[in-house]
Design a protein around this motif. Structure first.
Motif, short mmCIF file in Angstrom:
data_model
loop_
_atom_site.label_atom_id
_atom_site.label_comp_id
_atom_site.label_asym_id
_atom_site.label_seq_id
_atom_site.Cartn_x
_atom_site.Cartn_y
_atom_site.Cartn_z
N VAL A 1 5.72 41.61 40.52
CA VAL A 1 4.36 41.15 40.22
C VAL A 1 3.88 40.31 41.40
CG1 VAL A 1 2.96 39.69 38.72
CG2 VAL A 1 4.66 41.24 37.73
N TYR A 2 2.68 40.59 41.85
CA TYR A 2 2.12 39.91 43.01
C TYR A 2 0.99 38.99 42.58
CZ TYR A 2 4.60 43.59 45.51
OH TYR A 2 5.56 44.44 46.00
N LEU A 3 0.85 37.91 43.32
CA LEU A 3 -0.32 37.04 43.17
C LEU A 3 -1.00 36.98 44.53
CD1 LEU A 3 -1.89 35.17 41.22
CD2 LEU A 3 -0.62 33.26 42.24
N GLU A 4 -2.09 37.70 44.64
CA GLU A 4 -2.87 37.70 45.87
C GLU A 4 -3.87 36.56 45.79
OE1 GLU A 4 -4.44 41.49 47.63
OE2 GLU A 4 -6.32 40.50 47.20
N MET A 5 -3.78 35.66 46.76
CA MET A 5 -4.62 34.46 46.75
C MET A 5 -5.58 34.52 47.93
SD MET A 5 -1.69 31.63 45.75
CE MET A 5 -0.80 31.82 47.30
N ASN A 6 -6.85 34.63 47.63
CA ASN A 6 -7.89 34.70 48.66
C ASN A 6 -8.78 33.46 48.61
OD1 ASN A 6 -7.17 37.39 49.54
ND2 ASN A 6 -8.12 38.15 47.66
N ARG A 7 -9.52 33.25 49.68
CA ARG A 7 -10.44 32.09 49.78
C ARG A 7 -9.70 30.82 49.35
NH1 ARG A 7 -14.03 35.17 46.57
NH2 ARG A 7 -14.69 33.31 45.44
#
Length: 117
Positions: A78-84
């Motif tokens: 499971v990935y957590l893509e964190m943007n901005r």
């Protein structure tokens, strides 16, 4: 027995992106929910995001529209893509996995995310 292992994280810049990974080893046990929590210095651990076995997702308001939780093609990561990213995203991020059928929730060791302004 369910085990989780986090990877990724590190140092990011405000406005930038980082992606965390949580590898779930379940040994045939069905996992109902995988989630991410974080703990900033001097603060309580807080919920960030989670994904169910049916791929339903939930987020804390402060990350909605910036973070995305999703499963890899192999379904065991499971990935957590964190943007901005924002400096207030700084903290230790923990992955948790909740087995189906009432088993105990399993937590990872945690991984540091630091966002500089």
């Amino acid at each position: 027995q369910v085990q989780v292992a986090e990877s990724g994280g590190g140092l990011g810049q405000a406005g930038g992106s980082l992606t965390l990974s949580c590898e779930v080893s379940a040994a045939g046990i069905r996992v109902s929910v995988v989630g991410w929590h974080r703990q900033a210095p001097g603060k309580e651990r807080e919920f960030v995001a989670q994904i169910s076995s049916g791929d339903y997702t939930n987020y804390v308001n402060s990350v909605k529209g910036r973070f995305t939780i999703f499963r890899g093609s192999a379904k065991d990561t499971v990935y957590l893509e964190m943007n901005r990213l924002k400096p207030e995203d700084t903290g230790v991020y923990y992955c948790r996995a909740t087995p189906a059928g009432g088993g105990s929730t399993v937590w990872g060791q945690g991984i540091q995310v630091t966002v500089s302004s």
